[in-house]
Design a protein around this motif. Structure first.
Motif, PDB file in Angstrom:
ATOM      1  N   ILE A 172       0.871  -1.174   0.000  1.00 47.39           N
ATOM      2  CA  ILE A 172       0.000   0.000   0.000  1.00 47.39           C
ATOM      3  C   ILE A 172       0.905   1.220   0.000  1.00 47.39           C
ATOM      4  O   ILE A 172       1.761   1.374   0.873  1.00 47.39           O
ATOM      5  N   SER A 173       0.733   2.078  -1.010  1.00 48.95           N
ATOM      6  CA  SER A 173       1.504   3.312  -1.076  1.00 48.95           C
ATOM      7  C   SER A 173       0.530   4.471  -1.275  1.00 48.95           C
ATOM      8  O   SER A 173      -0.683   4.308  -1.115  1.00 48.95           O
ATOM      9  N   TYR A 174       1.071   5.628  -1.662  1.00 53.20           N
ATOM     10  CA  TYR A 174       0.235   6.831  -1.761  1.00 53.20           C
ATOM     11  C   TYR A 174       0.624   7.636  -2.983  1.00 53.20           C
ATOM     12  O   TYR A 174       1.748   7.554  -3.478  1.00 53.20           O
ATOM     13  N   ASP A 175      -0.343   8.407  -3.478  1.00 54.34           N
ATOM     14  CA  ASP A 175      -0.086   9.248  -4.635  1.00 54.34           C
ATOM     15  C   ASP A 175      -1.006  10.465  -4.578  1.00 54.34           C
ATOM     16  O   ASP A 175      -2.003  10.461  -3.851  1.00 54.34           O
ATOM     17  N   VAL A 176      -0.684  11.472  -5.382  1.00 49.78           N
ATOM     18  CA  VAL A 176      -1.520  12.667  -5.441  1.00 49.78           C
ATOM     19  C   VAL A 176      -2.821  12.325  -6.156  1.00 49.78           C
ATOM     20  O   VAL A 176      -2.818  11.647  -7.189  1.00 49.78           O
ATOM     21  N   ASP A 177      -3.929  12.764  -5.596  1.00 49.84           N
ATOM     22  CA  ASP A 177      -5.242  12.528  -6.186  1.00 49.84           C
ATOM     23  C   ASP A 177      -5.310  13.233  -7.539  1.00 49.84           C
ATOM     24  O   ASP A 177      -5.070  14.444  -7.621  1.00 49.84           O
ATOM     25  N   PRO A 178      -5.601  12.506  -8.640  1.00 47.46           N
ATOM     26  CA  PRO A 178      -5.647  13.144  -9.961  1.00 47.46           C
ATOM     27  C   PRO A 178      -6.761  14.192 -10.084  1.00 47.46           C
ATOM     28  O   PRO A 178      -6.699  15.067 -10.939  1.00 47.46           O
ATOM     29  N   ILE A 179      -7.763  14.089  -9.199  1.00 43.85           N
ATOM     30  CA  ILE A 179      -8.873  15.046  -9.252  1.00 43.85           C
ATOM     31  C   ILE A 179      -8.545  16.319  -8.467  1.00 43.85           C
ATOM     32  O   ILE A 179      -8.919  17.424  -8.843  1.00 43.85           O
ATOM     33  N   SER A 180      -7.818  16.138  -7.350  1.00 43.82           N
ATOM     34  CA  SER A 180      -7.479  17.285  -6.497  1.00 43.82           C
ATOM     35  C   SER A 180      -6.004  17.202  -6.111  1.00 43.82           C
ATOM     36  O   SER A 180      -5.599  16.321  -5.357  1.00 43.82           O
ATOM     37  N   SER A 181      -5.186  18.117  -6.619  1.00 47.05           N
ATOM     38  CA  SER A 181      -3.731  18.043  -6.462  1.00 47.05           C
ATOM     39  C   SER A 181      -3.230  18.267  -5.036  1.00 47.05           C
ATOM     40  O   SER A 181      -2.062  18.027  -4.743  1.00 47.05           O
ATOM     41  N   ASP A 182      -4.103  18.714  -4.138  1.00 44.89           N
ATOM     42  CA  ASP A 182      -3.671  18.914  -2.753  1.00 44.89           C
ATOM     43  C   ASP A 182      -4.107  17.762  -1.846  1.00 44.89           C
ATOM     44  O   ASP A 182      -3.905  17.796  -0.637  1.00 44.89           O
ATOM     45  N   LYS A 183      -4.699  16.710  -2.451  1.00 47.99           N
ATOM     46  CA  LYS A 183      -5.131  15.538  -1.685  1.00 47.99           C
ATOM     47  C   LYS A 183      -4.285  14.322  -2.043  1.00 47.99           C
ATOM     48  O   LYS A 183      -3.746  14.238  -3.148  1.00 47.99           O
ATOM     49  N   VAL A 184      -4.213  13.386  -1.101  1.00 50.61           N
ATOM     50  CA  VAL A 184      -3.435  12.164  -1.319  1.00 50.61           C
ATOM     51  C   VAL A 184      -4.355  10.952  -1.208  1.00 50.61           C
ATOM     52  O   VAL A 184      -5.227  10.897  -0.337  1.00 50.61           O
ATOM     53  N   ILE A 185      -4.169   9.980  -2.098  1.00 48.43           N
ATOM     54  CA  ILE A 185      -4.975   8.757  -2.079  1.00 48.43           C
ATOM     55  C   ILE A 185      -4.079   7.535  -1.909  1.00 48.43           C
ATOM     56  O   ILE A 185      -2.885   7.574  -2.219  1.00 48.43           O
ATOM     57  N   GLU A 186      -4.669   6.453  -1.415  1.00 51.70           N
ATOM     58  CA  GLU A 186      -3.947   5.183  -1.328  1.00 51.70           C
ATOM     59  C   GLU A 186      -3.862   4.550  -2.707  1.00 51.70           C
ATOM     60  O   GLU A 186      -4.788   4.654  -3.506  1.00 51.70           O
ATOM     61  N   ILE A 187      -2.741   3.888  -2.992  1.00 50.77           N
ATOM     62  CA  ILE A 187      -2.635   3.069  -4.207  1.00 50.77           C
ATOM     63  C   ILE A 187      -2.184   1.670  -3.785  1.00 50.77           C
ATOM     64  O   ILE A 187      -1.491   1.496  -2.784  1.00 50.77           O
ATOM     65  N   TYR A 188      -2.612   0.661  -4.544  1.00 51.80           N
ATOM     66  CA  TYR A 188      -2.353  -0.729  -4.190  1.00 51.80           C
ATOM     67  C   TYR A 188      -1.487  -1.355  -5.271  1.00 51.80           C
ATOM     68  O   TYR A 188      -1.855  -1.375  -6.443  1.00 51.80           O
ATOM     69  N   ILE A 189      -0.328  -1.864  -4.861  1.00 55.08           N
ATOM     70  CA  ILE A 189       0.667  -2.330  -5.833  1.00 55.08           C
ATOM     71  C   ILE A 189       0.876  -3.831  -5.727  1.00 55.08           C
ATOM     72  O   ILE A 189       1.179  -4.355  -4.657  1.00 55.08           O
ATOM     73  N   GLU A 190       0.699  -4.531  -6.843  1.00 52.97           N
ATOM     74  CA  GLU A 190       1.004  -5.952  -6.944  1.00 52.97           C
ATOM     75  C   GLU A 190       2.348  -6.073  -7.658  1.00 52.97           C
ATOM     76  O   GLU A 190       2.532  -5.538  -8.758  1.00 52.97           O
ATOM     77  N   VAL A 191       3.322  -6.752  -7.038  1.00 55.27           N
ATOM     78  CA  VAL A 191       4.671  -6.846  -7.604  1.00 55.27           C
ATOM     79  C   VAL A 191       4.890  -8.219  -8.228  1.00 55.27           C
ATOM     80  O   VAL A 191       4.605  -9.231  -7.607  1.00 55.27           O
ATOM     81  N   LYS A 192       5.392  -8.230  -9.456  1.00 55.05           N
ATOM     82  CA  LYS A 192       5.774  -9.477 -10.120  1.00 55.05           C
ATOM     83  C   LYS A 192       7.269  -9.420 -10.418  1.00 55.05           C
ATOM     84  O   LYS A 192       7.751  -8.436 -10.967  1.00 55.05           O
ATOM     85  N   THR A 193       7.987 -10.468 -10.041  1.00 58.48           N
ATOM     86  CA  THR A 193       9.441 -10.476 -10.209  1.00 58.48           C
ATOM     87  C   THR A 193       9.868 -11.692 -11.018  1.00 58.48           C
ATOM     88  O   THR A 193       9.357 -12.786 -10.800  1.00 58.48           O
ATOM     89  N   THR A 194      10.807 -11.491 -11.941  1.00 60.23           N
ATOM     90  CA  THR A 194      11.311 -12.602 -12.738  1.00 60.23           C
ATOM     91  C   THR A 194      12.830 -12.495 -12.863  1.00 60.23           C
ATOM     92  O   THR A 194      13.384 -11.399 -12.795  1.00 60.23           O
ATOM     93  N   ILE A 195      13.503 -13.644 -13.003  1.00 62.53           N
ATOM     94  CA  ILE A 195      14.937 -13.617 -13.282  1.00 62.53           C
ATOM     95  C   ILE A 195      15.178 -13.803 -14.781  1.00 62.53           C
ATOM     96  O   ILE A 195      16.302 -13.946 -15.231  1.00 62.53           O
ATOM     97  N   GLY A 196      14.082 -13.776 -15.540  1.00 55.29           N
ATOM     98  CA  GLY A 196      14.193 -13.853 -16.994  1.00 55.29           C
ATOM     99  C   GLY A 196      14.437 -12.469 -17.580  1.00 55.29           C
ATOM    100  O   GLY A 196      14.746 -11.514 -16.867  1.00 55.29           O
TER     101      GLY A 196
END
Length: 203
Positions: A172-196
């Motif tokens: 769970i991370s955070y980013d600036v709300d695209p609708i309101s630049s002075d607000k912050v929203i949660e963002i949810y990140i799924e990570v995929k890792t490969t050695i290929g």
């Protein structure tokens, strides 16, 4: 209903019942979707096998049957490398200048194995997965620090996959709300890792 069927029931990890009279040809996609979900669960389960020289599967089953809880199982399944990774957390992305200059990263390759060691494979996959998550955690911290609006949220970044794989995302991370630049929203990140390679497909 005989002893063979009962044996299958006792060894069952995950199943779903379908009433054949209710199934139509249009349900084929549903069956495939359920099968893929079961494969995902199986892969996740493999990553929590307790390393044991004699028999990792038996050691893990014995642990579960004696009411061992998930958190302890997760700790026991960690390799020394994973424990060190969690302590260090020093992975960072390649500098942008290096990429622009055309410097290539040497990609790892997996040797062909005639007899697969599923325990070692699961441990290796878990290690690589954690490396990818730490990389993203560090990237997110740097990104949030660069913006005065998101800077106060750096310490709130959460590595949720450490407490289980059932969330559907790893961080769970955070980013600036695209609708309101002075607000912050949660963002949810799924990570995929490969050695290929960078174009390697993944499920």
């Amino acid at each position: 209903y005989n002893t063979l069927v009962k044996g299958y029931e006792n060894c069952n990890i995950y199943s779903k019942f379908y009433d054949i009279s209710q199934l139509t040809e249009d349900d084929n996609n549903l069956l495939l979707q359920d099968l893929l979900h079961m494969i995902t669960v199986f892969k996740e389960f493999k990553m929590h096998l307790i390393p044991d020289k004699e028999n990792s599967v038996k050691a893990t089953i014995d642990f579960i049957l004696t009411d061992g809880d998930y958190v302890e199982l997760n700790e026991r399944a960690k390799s020394d490398k994973i424990n060190n990774l969690e302590k260090e957390r020093k992975l960072v992305l390649v500098k942008e200048e290096a990429k622009q200059k055309g410097i290539l990263i040497k990609e790892g390759s997996v040797e062909y194995e005639t007899k697969r060691d599923y325990v070692k494979e699961a441990i290796r996959n878990t290690e690589k997965g954690l490396q990818g998550e730490i990389l993203v955690l560090n990237f997110e911290r740097e990104r949030l620090l660069k913006n005065p609006v998101t800077k106060p949220y750096v310490e709130k970044i959460t590595h949720v996959s450490q407490n289980g794989d059932g969330h559907g995302y790893d961080i769970i991370s955070y980013d600036v709300d695209p609708i309101s630049s002075d607000k912050v929203i949660e963002i949810y990140i799924e990570v995929k890792t490969t050695i290929g390679s960078r174009n390697a497909p993944f499920y």
